[in-house]
Design a protein around this motif. Structure first.
Motif, mmCIF file in Angstrom:
data_model
loop_
_atom_site.group_PDB
_atom_site.id
_atom_site.type_symbol
_atom_site.label_atom_id
_atom_site.label_comp_id
_atom_site.label_asym_id
_atom_site.label_seq_id
_atom_site.Cartn_x
_atom_site.Cartn_y
_atom_site.Cartn_z
ATOM 1 N N LEU A 310 0.829 -1.204 0.000
ATOM 2 C CA LEU A 310 0.000 0.000 0.000
ATOM 3 C C LEU A 310 0.863 1.254 0.000
ATOM 4 O O LEU A 310 0.645 2.189 -0.793
ATOM 5 C CB LEU A 310 -0.923 -0.010 1.221
ATOM 6 N N THR A 311 1.875 1.287 0.866
ATOM 7 C CA THR A 311 2.729 2.472 0.961
ATOM 8 C C THR A 311 3.555 2.670 -0.303
ATOM 9 O O THR A 311 3.693 3.798 -0.809
ATOM 10 C CB THR A 311 3.655 2.354 2.187
ATOM 11 N N LEU A 314 1.409 4.096 -3.101
ATOM 12 C CA LEU A 314 1.147 5.524 -2.901
ATOM 13 C C LEU A 314 2.356 6.358 -3.289
ATOM 14 O O LEU A 314 2.224 7.436 -3.898
ATOM 15 C CB LEU A 314 0.770 5.787 -1.443
ATOM 16 N N CYS A 315 3.559 5.883 -2.958
ATOM 17 C CA CYS A 315 4.771 6.611 -3.323
ATOM 18 C C CYS A 315 4.936 6.656 -4.841
ATOM 19 O O CYS A 315 5.289 7.707 -5.415
ATOM 20 C CB CYS A 315 5.990 5.960 -2.672
ATOM 21 N N ASP A 317 2.595 6.479 -7.094
ATOM 22 C CA ASP A 317 1.590 7.402 -7.651
ATOM 23 C C ASP A 317 2.023 8.849 -7.482
ATOM 24 O O ASP A 317 1.844 9.680 -8.399
ATOM 25 C CB ASP A 317 0.237 7.179 -6.969
ATOM 26 N N ALA A 318 2.592 9.168 -6.320
ATOM 27 C CA ALA A 318 3.037 10.540 -6.077
ATOM 28 C C ALA A 318 4.217 10.899 -6.974
ATOM 29 O O ALA A 318 4.318 12.039 -7.463
ATOM 30 C CB ALA A 318 3.410 10.713 -4.601
ATOM 31 N N ARG A 343 -5.053 4.707 2.915
ATOM 32 C CA ARG A 343 -4.495 5.458 1.780
ATOM 33 C C ARG A 343 -4.627 6.964 2.040
ATOM 34 O O ARG A 343 -3.696 7.736 1.779
ATOM 35 C CB ARG A 343 -5.222 5.080 0.487
ATOM 36 N N ARG A 344 -5.788 7.374 2.540
ATOM 37 C CA ARG A 344 -6.002 8.790 2.813
ATOM 38 C C ARG A 344 -5.047 9.280 3.900
ATOM 39 O O ARG A 344 -4.493 10.379 3.815
ATOM 40 C CB ARG A 344 -7.455 9.012 3.231
ATOM 41 N N SER A 347 -1.368 9.280 2.509
ATOM 42 C CA SER A 347 -1.279 10.322 1.486
ATOM 43 C C SER A 347 -1.231 11.705 2.116
ATOM 44 O O SER A 347 -0.482 12.590 1.655
ATOM 45 C CB SER A 347 -2.474 10.227 0.525
#
Length: 450
Positions: A310-311, A314-315, A317-318, A343-344, A347
């Motif tokens: 998950l982490t 997110l990285c 995507d950023a 995720r929220r 993020s």
């Protein structure tokens, strides 16, 4: 440092144990005193009976046989002198033996009693020989007028304080008492522990079920009812406030969209750019207000979440969106939670780091049964006295959390709410190292499978 006396259970236990031991010691002391008094009374009564029997036997015996009777009594700790010529020096005995002898022998018979300790006393023939001979000397007369003196050996050896298996029985009693006192202490404080658990659960989940109003002491029932009423009032208040915030934020979106379309028609480019920037900030505030309301009111289902995947996603995507973010470390763990909410939360921490610290370094590790997600930025950090304030809704620092940076003051608030809903927490610390500013550490408990 853990202090056992901070626990009301331990205090109740110690009070029960201490009170029972004090009462037991008092009862033991009173019983021992009564026992000594009773034994003294019995010894006095026994000595008086022996003297009475000897005198009555000598009264009824011929004068020629009295010496032989005296020799027989001498073998049993009673010496009879049929021709007393010298008095003895001693103290007056207790009035109990004097009264008993006068009652048994008659008030008309002359009786003089002396309590003495010297070598002339007959030896005690019982199981505990005395260090100092102790006897009662009785001066009286027979019915025919013959003066006699009787020396009766007395036993004053104190009884042993502990007999037989006393210590073993005492230890067994104390062990049983300790178990009983601990059970009573646990039963007494159980409602308080339940109330504390319910209060903690309410702090992290407003929809936590109310306390069960089970039969019990009246005070406990009243406390449970009052707590449930308080919980219902808080839930109603939060719900009304959240619905109002959600409704206002939702209703603002339509006029803000129309306003943005109209701003595109402004002929002055500089003015148009400034107005669009302000409108963008306002729309961002509205969106985060909706996210905040959604976070408080939504109860998303939990499932097993691979925190590493998950982490890392997110990285990535950023990074694809142009943010300067690096990622390393793995925990190889899963947690029990809501993927969307997590995720929220993560993020928000990453966006906060990039927004105010130019870059974010994200790492994941496992420590002490928890998954730790650390986000380090390159900003100037936050003053120590403001590390807790930044979690308050709409709170911004003057220098770094400004309108120009796009901050609304809800990102960390939402992140903390999500963390606490997952039985975790967020810790902010200043790195104190050149080119590194703030580190935000998200702690989440591992799933039982770990």
């Amino acid at each position: 440092m853990w202090n056992p006396l901070d626990s009301i259970t331990v205090r109740t236990f110690l009070i029960l144990i201490g009170g029972t031991m004090l009462s037991g010691a008092l009862v033991f002391t009173l019983a021992g005193t009564e026992r000594k008094n009773l034994e003294s009374h019995l010894r006095t009564h026994h000595a008086a009976e022996r003297i009475e029997q000897a005198i009555q036997l000598l009264d009824s015996a011929p004068q020629a046989s009295r010496q032989a009777i005296a020799q027989v009594y001498a073998n049993y700790g009673l010496r009879v002198d049929l021709a007393p010529t010298v008095g003895v020096v001693g103290q007056a005995p207790d009035s109990e033996i004097t009264q008993e002898l006068r009652q048994q022998l008659g008030s008309d018979r002359p009786i003089e009693i002396v309590d003495q300790e010297n070598k002339d006393c007959p030896a005690f023939t019982g199981p505990h020989p005395e260090d100092k001979p102790h006897c009662i000397s009785v001066f009286t007369a027979l019915k025919d007028g013959t003066r006699i003196k009787l020396d009766v050996a007395r036993h004053d050896h104190p009884p042993p304080p502990f007999r037989g298996n006393f210590m073993r029985d005492l230890i067994t009693f104390m062990a049983g008492l300790a178990v009983f006192a601990w059970i009573v202490a646990l039963m007494t404080t159980r409602p308080l522990r339940q109330l504390a658990r319910a209060a903690n659960a309410l702090g992290s989940n407003l929809k936590h079920p109310p306390l069960a109003e089970t039969p019990g002491p009246r005070e406990v029932r009243e406390a449970s009812i009052a707590f449930n009423r308080m919980q219902a009032s808080i839930q109603s208040y939060i719900q009304e406030r959240t619905f109002m915030l959600s409704a206002i934020a939702h209703d603002l979106q339509t006029p803000l969209t129309r306003l943005r379309l109209r701003l595109e028609k402004v002929s002055d480019p500089a003015l148009r750019t400034a107005l669009v920037a302000d409108l963008t900030v306002t729309q961002s505030l509205v969106r985060e207000g909706l996210d905040y309301a959604h976070t408080i009111t939504t109860d998303e289902p939990f499932e097993l979440v691979d925190i590493d995947s998950l982490t890392e996603a997110l990285c990535n995507d950023a990074i694809d969106a142009g943010s300067e973010i690096t990622f390393d470390g793995t925990s190889n763990t899963t947690i029990w939670g809501s993927p969307l909410a997590l995720r929220r939360c993560i993020s928000n921490l990453m966006d906060n780091a990039v927004k105010y610290g130019q870059f974010a370094h994200v790492s994941v590790q496992k420590s002490a049964g928890k998954a730790l997600i650390s986000v380090i930025d390159g900003g100037e950090g936050i003053p120590a006295h403001d590390l807790e304030k930044v979690f308050q809704p709409f709170h911004r620092l003057e220098d770094s959390r400004s309108r120009e940076s796009g901050g609304t003051g809800l990102g960390l608030t939402i992140a903390r709410i999500i963390a606490e809903r997952h039985q975790g927490r967020i810790i902010l610390k200043n790195m104190g190292v050149a080119e590194l500013g703030l580190v935000a550490v998200l702690e989440l408990p591992l799933a039982p499978s770990n």
